[in-house]
Design a protein around this motif. Structure first.
Motif, PDB file in Angstrom:
ATOM      1  N   GLY A  83       0.809  -1.226   0.000  1.00  0.00           N
ATOM      2  CA  GLY A  83       0.000   0.000   0.000  1.00  0.00           C
ATOM      3  C   GLY A  83       0.835   1.266   0.000  1.00  0.00           C
ATOM      4  O   GLY A  83       2.063   1.230   0.022  1.00  0.00           O
ATOM      5  N   PRO A  84       0.169   2.430  -0.019  1.00  0.00           N
ATOM      6  CA  PRO A  84       0.851   3.728  -0.008  1.00  0.00           C
ATOM      7  C   PRO A  84       1.232   4.153   1.410  1.00  0.00           C
ATOM      8  O   PRO A  84       0.759   3.561   2.385  1.00  0.00           O
ATOM      9  N   TYR A  85       2.069   5.174   1.530  1.00  0.00           N
ATOM     10  CA  TYR A  85       2.394   5.741   2.843  1.00  0.00           C
ATOM     11  C   TYR A  85       1.484   6.953   3.068  1.00  0.00           C
ATOM     12  O   TYR A  85       1.745   8.043   2.582  1.00  0.00           O
ATOM     13  N   LEU A  86       0.393   6.719   3.784  1.00  0.00           N
ATOM     14  CA  LEU A  86      -0.513   7.816   4.134  1.00  0.00           C
ATOM     15  C   LEU A  86       0.034   8.506   5.359  1.00  0.00           C
ATOM     16  O   LEU A  86       0.516   7.856   6.282  1.00  0.00           O
ATOM     17  N   MET A  87      -0.034   9.812   5.382  1.00  0.00           N
ATOM     18  CA  MET A  87       0.426  10.583   6.536  1.00  0.00           C
ATOM     19  C   MET A  87      -0.783  10.996   7.376  1.00  0.00           C
ATOM     20  O   MET A  87      -1.914  11.011   6.875  1.00  0.00           O
ATOM     21  N   PRO A  88      -0.532  11.372   8.632  1.00  0.00           N
ATOM     22  CA  PRO A  88      -1.663  11.748   9.486  1.00  0.00           C
ATOM     23  C   PRO A  88      -2.596  12.772   8.844  1.00  0.00           C
ATOM     24  O   PRO A  88      -3.813  12.700   9.020  1.00  0.00           O
ATOM     25  N   GLU A  89      -2.037  13.700   8.065  1.00  0.00           N
ATOM     26  CA  GLU A  89      -2.920  14.705   7.449  1.00  0.00           C
ATOM     27  C   GLU A  89      -3.801  14.090   6.352  1.00  0.00           C
ATOM     28  O   GLU A  89      -4.793  14.688   5.948  1.00  0.00           O
ATOM     29  N   ASP A  90      -3.429  12.911   5.864  1.00  0.00           N
ATOM     30  CA  ASP A  90      -4.257  12.243   4.848  1.00  0.00           C
ATOM     31  C   ASP A  90      -5.450  11.513   5.462  1.00  0.00           C
ATOM     32  O   ASP A  90      -6.447  11.258   4.791  1.00  0.00           O
ATOM     33  N   TYR A  91      -5.327  11.105   6.718  1.00  0.00           N
ATOM     34  CA  TYR A  91      -6.396  10.323   7.358  1.00  0.00           C
ATOM     35  C   TYR A  91      -7.689  11.131   7.366  1.00  0.00           C
ATOM     36  O   TYR A  91      -7.680  12.353   7.482  1.00  0.00           O
ATOM     37  N   GLU A  92      -8.810  10.424   7.260  1.00  0.00           N
ATOM     38  CA  GLU A  92     -10.103  11.102   7.170  1.00  0.00           C
ATOM     39  C   GLU A  92     -10.997  10.797   8.363  1.00  0.00           C
ATOM     40  O   GLU A  92     -11.091   9.661   8.793  1.00  0.00           O
ATOM     41  N   ASN A  93     -11.699  11.801   8.857  1.00  0.00           N
ATOM     42  CA  ASN A  93     -12.703  11.638   9.914  1.00  0.00           C
ATOM     43  C   ASN A  93     -14.031  11.233   9.264  1.00  0.00           C
ATOM     44  O   ASN A  93     -15.042  11.942   9.373  1.00  0.00           O
TER      45      ASN A  93
END
Ligand SMILES: Cc1cc2nc3c(=O)[nH]c(=O)nc-3n(C[C@H](O)[C@H](O)[C@H](O)COP(=O)(O)OP(=O)(O)OC[C@H]3O[C@@H](n4cnc5c(N)ncnc54)[C@H](O)[C@@H]3O)c2cc1C
Lengths: 549, 170
Positions: free
Chosen positions: A68-78
């Motif tokens: 998978g990709p490297y998602l960063m905390p700012e990418d995470y969705e509420n």
């Protein structure tokens, strides 16, 4: 040597080591030549991410292949569905057999993550340890018809020091001086009910999310979205701790959107390379002197089965015939209770509430093994999908209408290993690369059913004791805990890998994730997976140092 | 070649669909908006699949035929109970299963519905619930959050379940 980070001064403004990394690149860190025989780690979750950090911190170069990709905390969705689509493993997979998941979720046997950090990105954080007897279930539970029980080749005593280190790495509350999280609303209902029905061993942890700043990450803001990655980084996962630190050592070559498709061996039977597909579908070969497979308990056996060779016609490391078998998913069942008063269960840390009173061996209850009760909350979007798949009409909307006044809990217990519960290759269904998908065939053991019914009954009593006006029993959903498909065993004929996780029949090949679990215990698995990975890293480093690998 | 495309979902069919959703997922508190959005999501999904388009358009038109059998002009004229009874008979049909599968993940993934159910949605940008009520439940006493340190001990293995020498050998 790993450094003990618990002595670092907390800096409440710092978010995590990952904060300094750019999002969703295909490559991070060192560049290791494709012909250099490196340690190659497949997967970057609880097992693989921990191993990558522990080995590179000791100066050992590692290539980490992550599908998978490297998602960063700012990418995470509420947002539950948006987050699910962002990080869940949605590539071809099937479920089959008599269990209800096969009917309700024929293409989704498991709810796991395809991203750097693996399922620790989704995980909630409960970190109980195994109990001593849970490493010796064949001895304690006896010979149970239909079950394929086996004692682990290691004991609690041997693992205890690594449990300590894992709890420090994760920052488990209630352990090593870490304070407890406060009571959220869902916990207030849960703990009051527990007390009323005579339970004693309840608390808001141990839980892998900071109650106060720790290890360079802040305290929880109780945002209720830790299943969705936790943007604040108060929650431990390998994408915010182990992987960025591994990259910082300069020894880690992290290749994202790179899926291992075959592990190969030389004429002497030693592991020698991993073949993988990159984002564009191009096939690459990375030479290896050690390969650590940590793709979670569905993908790890799939990879070994896809690596069949003339020496290993039934799949790599499968002389025992046990690769893919003894698949366990933990008991799983949830209970949602409705009250006359508001609860707002979704506010705060999802699973910061654990009752341990039933996590024991006492066959007078009508089953072997034990279970935990843990707080659980879903938003309306997920609750609607999971509460009782297929249910509609007024019976369904009654549950949804009570949302604000609802409290929830999860039953997580030991399910028995069965040879026929099994991951195989489904050649009728292919993934996007044309490779056979994994099929998961599962059937509850009678013991699993008896334990689940006991758990439902105890949960009903607990909630009724604090005034529930209605309860709903939610059936098992796609597995978040996937275990046991490449199990450890003392004797080569009983399992896939030895006491260090090294394959009995393939030198240099290690099993490094939840699939190595000989039996599942009642405890949520990640703490044990991390402890085993820290221990395995020590062994690999030692053996490399001696030239024995 | 004749065009095999079934008739697009017309206004009457859409009206039936909205009514069906309200009967299948009855929430007296909900206005029409969420049901209409869900209906449009279902209609939007069939664009790519001839099979689903056939199933949906035939299913929605035939609801009226079923209603006529019940002595009404059209499905939307049936009272709640009769309409529910009609849907129960269709429960296992491809038509109803398709609608259900989209509806359950659409109707409740809607900001207005969240608000109606008392769910506050995204929270990180507002600082989570730390200062917005994560622990505001006041109809029960505040429980202990520490682990138990009293006189009782958790008995990990009941005395009767200690393995005997014989079963160890088995
Ligand atoms: C919603 C949710 C809540 C949970 N809560 C808890 C909890 O409270 N406590 C707890 O202990 N556990 C919890 N878990 C379970 C926990 O997340 C897993 O048990 C744990 O992460 C498993 O570790 P692993 O190393 O086996 O696999 P993972 O962490 O899943 O890592 C596997 C990684 O390997 C990658 N991969 C797979 N195949 C390949 C391939 N062929 N090539 C390259 N990469 C590959 C995947 O993309 C993934 O990143 C939860 C899980 C979920 C989904």
């Amino acid at each position: 040597m790993t450094h003990d980070t618990s002595s670092q001064k907390p800096n409440p403004n710092q978010r995590s080591d990952a904060e300094h990394l750019p999002s969703q690149q295909e490559h991070y860190g060192a560049s290791i030549d494709h012909d250099e025989e490196a340690v190659v780690i497949v997967g970057s979750g609880a097992g693989g991410g921990t191993l990558a950090y522990e080995l590179t911190a000791k100066g050992i170069p590692c290539v980490v292949l992550e599908a998978g990709p490297y998602l960063m905390p700012e990418d995470y969705e509420n947002d539950e569905w948006a987050s699910f689509k962002q990080m869940a493993w949605l590539d071809g997979r099937t479920s089959s057999g008599p269990y209800r998941v096969a009917r309700d979720w024929p293409r989704l046997p498991a709810w796991v993550v395809k991203a750097v950090g693996g399922s620790t990105t989704h995980w909630s954080g409960a970190t109980p340890r195994f109990r001593a007897h849970e490493f010796r279930t064949r001895t304690y539970y006896g010979d149970i018809e239909g079950a394929n029980l086996l004692d682990w080749p290691i004991t609690l005593e041997e693992l205890a020091p690594y449990y300590d280190r894992a709890e420090r790495a994760i920052g488990s509350t209630h352990r090593h001086g870490r304070p407890p999280l406060p009571a959220n609303n869902n916990y207030k209902v849960f703990a009051n009910g527990a007390e009323k029905i005579g339970y004693r061993f309840y608390a808001t942890g141990p839980y892998g999310t900071n109650a106060e700043p720790y290890d360079g990450r802040p305290a929880s803001i109780q945002d209720g979205f830790n299943f969705q990655g936790d943007k604040s980084t108060a929650k431990w996962n390998t994408a915010v701790r182990e992987i960025p630190r591994a990259i910082k050592t300069g020894k880690c070559d992290l290749r994202c959107t790179s899926q291992a498709v075959q592990v190969t061996h030389d004429a002497g039977g030693r592991v020698n390379a991993v073949l993988y597909v990159d984002k564009a579908g191009a096939l690459h070969r990375q030479a290896a002197k050690v390969v650590c497979v940590a793709g979670n308990s569905i993908e790890s056996p799939r990879l070994l089965l896809m690596s069949a060779s003339a020496l290993h016609p039934d799949g790599l490391a499968n002389s025992s015939g046990q690769v893919g078998r003894n698949y366990m998913r933990h008991l799983t069942g949830s209970v949602y209770a409705r009250f006359d008063e508001p609860v707002h269960m979704y506010r705060g840390e999802t699973m910061a509430g654990i009752i341990a009173d039933e996590a024991r061996q006492d066959t007078s209850r009508g089953f072997v093994g034990g279970y935990y009760l843990e707080t659980l909350s879903l938003g309306p979007a997920f609750l609607a999908a999971f509460v009782d798949p297929g249910l509609w009409g007024p019976e369904f909307t009654e549950v949804m209408d009570a949302y604000a006044n609802t409290a929830g809990m999860w039953i997580v217990g030991e399910d028995l290993p069965q040879q026929t519960n099994r991951v195989t290759l489904n050649s009728a269904v292919r993934d996007q690369w044309g490779l056979p998908a994994a099929d998961v065939w599962f059937q509850d053991h009678a013991n699993d059913v008896a334990m689940r019914n006991h758990g439902y009954g105890r949960a009903d009593l607990l909630y009724e004791a604090v005034g529930a006006v209605g309860v709903h029993h939610t059936p098992p959903y796609p597995a978040t805990h996937n275990l046991g498909t490449c199990r450890l065993s003392e004797r080569p004929e009983d399992g896939v890998a030895d006491r260090w996780g090294q394959a009995h029949d393939v030198p240099g090949l290690f099993i490094s994730d939840g699939s190595q679990m000989t039996t599942g215990g009642a405890a949520n698995p990640s703490l044990t997976i991390v402890a085993l990975a820290i221990r395995q890293a020590e062994f690999i480093a030692d053996q490399l140092g001696k030239g024995a690998l | 070649m004749p065009d095999p495309t079934p008739a697009p979902i017309d206004a009457d069919s859409r009206r039936n669909l909205v009514r069906l959703l309200r009967v299948a997922y009855p929430h007296p508190r909900f206005p029409d908006g969420p049901y209409e959005r869900t209906a449009d999501a279902i209609i939007g999904q069939v664009d790519d699949s001839l099979w689903q388009r056939l199933v949906l358009s035939e299913g929605l038109t035939s609801l009226d035929a079923r209603a006529t059998a019940d002595g009404q002009d059209s499905f939307v004229d049936l009272d709640d109970e009769t309409a529910l009874g009609l849907l129960r008979k269709l429960e296992d049909s491809e038509f109803f299963r398709f609608i259900r599968s989209v509806a359950v993940v659409t109707l409740y993934d809607d900001a207005e519905v969240h608000q109606l159910l008392g769910y506050e949605g995204p929270s990180f940008e507002q600082g989570g619930y730390l200062h917005r009520g994560f622990d505001d439940l006041d109809w029960l006493p505040n429980p202990r959050i520490e682990e138990y340190h009293g006189p009782e001990h958790l008995i990990e293995v009941a005395p009767d379940d200690e393995p005997t020498h014989a079963s160890t050998q088995a």
